[in-house]
Design an enzyme around this catalytic site. Structure first.
Site, PDB file in Angstrom:
ATOM      1  N   TYR A  37      -3.101  -5.156   5.438  1.00  0.00           N
ATOM      2  CA  TYR A  37      -3.420  -5.749   3.736  1.00  0.00           C
ATOM      3  C   TYR A  37      -3.991  -7.640   3.995  1.00  0.00           C
ATOM      4  CZ  TYR A  37      -0.932  -2.338   1.561  1.00  0.00           C
ATOM      5  OH  TYR A  37      -0.645  -1.289   1.121  1.00  0.00           O
ATOM      6  N   ARG A 223     -13.294  -5.865  -3.485  1.00  0.00           N
ATOM      7  CA  ARG A 223     -13.173  -5.558  -2.358  1.00  0.00           C
ATOM      8  C   ARG A 223     -12.625  -3.677  -2.310  1.00  0.00           C
ATOM      9  NH1 ARG A 223      -7.747  -4.630  -3.601  1.00  0.00           N
ATOM     10  NH2 ARG A 223      -6.978  -4.824  -0.843  1.00  0.00           N
ATOM     11  N   ASN A 225     -10.143  -0.439  -1.103  1.00  0.00           N
ATOM     12  CA  ASN A 225      -9.236  -0.329  -0.586  1.00  0.00           C
ATOM     13  C   ASN A 225      -9.169   1.708  -0.377  1.00  0.00           C
ATOM     14  OD1 ASN A 225      -5.934  -0.433  -0.448  1.00  0.00           O
ATOM     15  ND2 ASN A 225      -6.352   0.942  -2.580  1.00  0.00           N
ATOM     16  N   TYR A 316       4.093   4.153   2.217  1.00  0.00           N
ATOM     17  CA  TYR A 316       3.583   3.435   0.713  1.00  0.00           C
ATOM     18  C   TYR A 316       2.827   5.098   0.534  1.00  0.00           C
ATOM     19  CZ  TYR A 316       1.606   1.591  -2.825  1.00  0.00           C
ATOM     20  OH  TYR A 316       0.521   1.032  -4.578  1.00  0.00           O
TER      21      TYR A 316
HETATM   22  C1  HEM Z   1      -1.857  -2.349  -5.190  1.00  0.00           C
HETATM   23  C2  HEM Z   1      -4.464  -2.578  -9.719  1.00  0.00           C
HETATM   24  C3  HEM Z   1      -6.214  -6.594  -7.620  1.00  0.00           C
HETATM   25  C4  HEM Z   1      -4.352  -5.770  -4.028  1.00  0.00           C
HETATM   26  C5  HEM Z   1      -2.603  -1.731  -6.745  1.00  0.00           C
HETATM   27  C6  HEM Z   1      -1.604  -0.918  -7.593  1.00  0.00           C
HETATM   28  C7  HEM Z   1      -2.630  -1.173  -9.004  1.00  0.00           C
HETATM   29  C8  HEM Z   1      -3.371  -2.152  -8.801  1.00  0.00           C
HETATM   30  C9  HEM Z   1      -1.957  -0.265 -10.505  1.00  0.00           C
HETATM   31  C10 HEM Z   1      -1.022   0.332  -7.229  1.00  0.00           C
HETATM   32  C11 HEM Z   1       0.836  -0.052  -7.748  1.00  0.00           C
HETATM   33  C12 HEM Z   1       1.380   0.871  -6.852  1.00  0.00           C
HETATM   34  O1  HEM Z   1       1.954   1.276  -6.569  1.00  0.00           O
HETATM   35  O2  HEM Z   1       1.694   1.531  -8.619  1.00  0.00           O
HETATM   36  C13 HEM Z   1      -4.466  -3.343  -9.776  1.00  0.00           C
HETATM   37  C14 HEM Z   1      -5.660  -4.314 -10.266  1.00  0.00           C
HETATM   38  C15 HEM Z   1      -6.191  -5.509 -10.060  1.00  0.00           C
HETATM   39  C16 HEM Z   1      -6.063  -5.587  -8.589  1.00  0.00           C
HETATM   40  C17 HEM Z   1      -5.660  -4.051 -12.437  1.00  0.00           C
HETATM   41  C18 HEM Z   1      -7.256  -6.336 -10.721  1.00  0.00           C
HETATM   42  C19 HEM Z   1      -7.005  -7.784 -11.501  1.00  0.00           C
HETATM   43  C20 HEM Z   1      -5.991  -6.043  -6.335  1.00  0.00           C
HETATM   44  C21 HEM Z   1      -6.346  -7.604  -6.201  1.00  0.00           C
HETATM   45  C22 HEM Z   1      -5.862  -7.016  -4.773  1.00  0.00           C
HETATM   46  C23 HEM Z   1      -4.917  -5.994  -4.812  1.00  0.00           C
HETATM   47  C24 HEM Z   1      -7.034  -8.909  -5.465  1.00  0.00           C
HETATM   48  C25 HEM Z   1      -5.899  -8.075  -2.795  1.00  0.00           C
HETATM   49  C26 HEM Z   1      -6.701  -9.052  -2.020  1.00  0.00           C
HETATM   50  C27 HEM Z   1      -3.782  -4.508  -3.397  1.00  0.00           C
HETATM   51  C28 HEM Z   1      -3.126  -3.759  -2.357  1.00  0.00           C
HETATM   52  C29 HEM Z   1      -2.490  -2.309  -3.440  1.00  0.00           C
HETATM   53  C30 HEM Z   1      -2.601  -2.938  -4.606  1.00  0.00           C
HETATM   54  C31 HEM Z   1      -2.702  -4.478  -0.636  1.00  0.00           C
HETATM   55  C32 HEM Z   1      -1.445  -0.879  -2.600  1.00  0.00           C
HETATM   56  C33 HEM Z   1      -2.799  -0.578  -2.198  1.00  0.00           C
HETATM   57  C34 HEM Z   1      -2.559   0.601  -1.108  1.00  0.00           C
HETATM   58  O3  HEM Z   1      -2.505   0.604  -0.087  1.00  0.00           O
HETATM   59  O4  HEM Z   1      -2.945   1.995  -0.657  1.00  0.00           O
HETATM   60  N1  HEM Z   1      -3.679  -2.831  -7.356  1.00  0.00           N
HETATM   61  N2  HEM Z   1      -4.693  -4.568  -8.308  1.00  0.00           N
HETATM   62  N3  HEM Z   1      -5.384  -5.876  -5.563  1.00  0.00           N
HETATM   63  N4  HEM Z   1      -3.590  -3.988  -4.773  1.00  0.00           N
HETATM   64 FE1  HEM Z   1      -4.408  -3.850  -6.870  1.00  0.00          FE
END
Ligand code: HEM
Length: 343
Positions: A37, A223, A225, A316
């Site tokens: 990450y 970005r 994912n 995860y």
């Molecule tokens: C995972 C939403 C922005 C990094 C997630 C999850 C949601 C989410 C719903 C899943 C969490 C769960 O397990 O229930 C959002 C929304 C964003 C946003 C709505 C906008 C504002 C970001 C940003 C970053 C980030 C800007 C990093 C720079 C991550 C990471 C994960 C994650 C690393 C884990 C993903 C994985 O390993 O598959 N995010 N996120 N997110 N988010 Fe965000």
């Protein structure tokens, strides 16, 4: 030349496939032979022709079928689209952004004519031709967010910005990697990210929130994912876990190529003009292993990324049960040669 929209399914018989052209434009997300990450945010500027970044909102051969799948999900579960009462203006902002960009990028498929607040929207692939009054919800068949996102690939979260945080106060979520809008609605940036391992301790979320709060209109960012999905299923939601959770137990060395998919999300950030809300489109791209290995450099690199993935991330992302089988299968495509950084 127009896009050749395919008829295909993301459930039951899973007839989804990528054409060779679509494989070539797949947004392979790894720029080195490992993954961890990071705050991997960059400006969302239009990119090269025939890539998914050519336009701000990519429309591809799967558009019509993806919209059909979304309609099926919503018919079964209307809570996949929600908007708290103070978010209606952000819905209109979203509608304007998506309509103007689609009409500009794909004039052969979409058109928008405005006469003051009297708007005329034509979506040819979906057979829609509607006149409505901008700002007047009673002139549309759905609220503005639902109306336009039923016509736009990918999920959308709409974040209200207040009290030094972002709040998930509206969205449409039918193509997600195992998270729920109904569960997260009303949560803030740290709350909905609570289940993510390691990134909190690394300071990723604090830095990311700071960046997002300062994002300006007209300067979108993006970005990516990634995760993996068994069968090309768009709706891998907690609500429907009983339908897809057991798919993870069905991977064998014989079916990896067909069943196992890399799932890449291009996530974007747009500041909206009237509401000051933040729009967060999450666009999902799927590619099966048989398609991915048609690119030797992708096959080699993905083998290394998956093999060396930190256990916390594998857990995860839900890959633990089938990861060894896929790594073994991919190893046939890895000759051990050094890879170039950055491709
Ligand atoms: C995972 C939403 C922005 C990094 C997630 C999850 C949601 C989410 C719903 C899943 C969490 C769960 O397990 O229930 C959002 C929304 C964003 C946003 C709505 C906008 C504002 C970001 C940003 C970053 C980030 C800007 C990093 C720079 C991550 C990471 C994960 C994650 C690393 C884990 C993903 C994985 O390993 O598959 N995010 N996120 N997110 N988010 Fe965000």
């Amino acid at each position: 030349m127009g896009i050749n929209f395919k008829q295909e399914t993301f459930r039951d018989d899973f007839s989804f496939r990528n054409s060779p052209e679509q494989v070539r434009r797949f947004p392979f997300p790894f720029h080195e032979d490992g993954y961890m990450y990071s705050v991997n945010i960059e400006p969302h500027v239009p990119g090269a022709k025939n890539t998914v970044f050519e336009h701000l909102f990519d429309v591809d051969e799967h558009y019509v079928s993806e919209m059909h799948d979304r309609a099926l999900v919503l018919a079964e579960d209307p809570l996949r689209c929600q908007s708290l009462p103070h978010m209606t203006l952000a819905g209109w902002d979203t509608l304007e952004l998506l309509m103007t960009e689609k009409a500009k990028s794909y004039p052969e498929h979409f058109s928008l004519t405005r006469d003051g607040d009297k708007w005329h929207w034509v979506n040819r692939p979906l057979g829609i031709d509607d006149r409505f009054t901008f700002g007047d919800t009673s002139t549309l068949p759905y609220d503005p967010l639902e109306y336009i996102t039923r016509q736009s690939q990918g999920d959308f979260a709409v974040l209200d910005q207040r009290d030094g945080n972002l709040w998930m106060d509206a969205g449409i979520v039918t193509t997600q990697a195992d998270w729920s809008l109904d569960f997260d609605i009303g949560m803030n940036f740290f709350e909905w990210h609570a289940p993510v391992p390691l990134a909190h301790e690394m300071g990723v979320f604090k830095r990311a929130l700071k960046f997002l709060m300062a994002l300006q209109q007209g300067q979108p960012a993006r970005r990516h994912n990634w995760t993996m999905t068994i069968n090309p299923r768009l709706d891998t939601s907690p609500e429907n876990y009983h339908k897809w959770g057991t798919d993870r137990t069905t991977v064998t060395p014989e079916n990896v190529g067909d069943k196992v998919h890399l799932r890449v999300e291009i996530q974007m950030f747009f500041r909206l003009p009237r509401s000051n809300a933040l729009l967060f489109p999450i666009r999902c791209y799927l590619i099966k292993m048989d398609e991915l290995v048609t690119s030797p450099k992708w096959a080699r690199r993905f083998h290394r990324v998956l093999r060396d993935l930190p256990p916390e991330l594998a857990e995860y992302k839900g890959l633990v049960r089938y990861r060894p089988t896929v790594v073994e299968w991919l190893s046939k495509y890895d000759d051990g040669a050094p890879t170039s950084p950055g491709f």
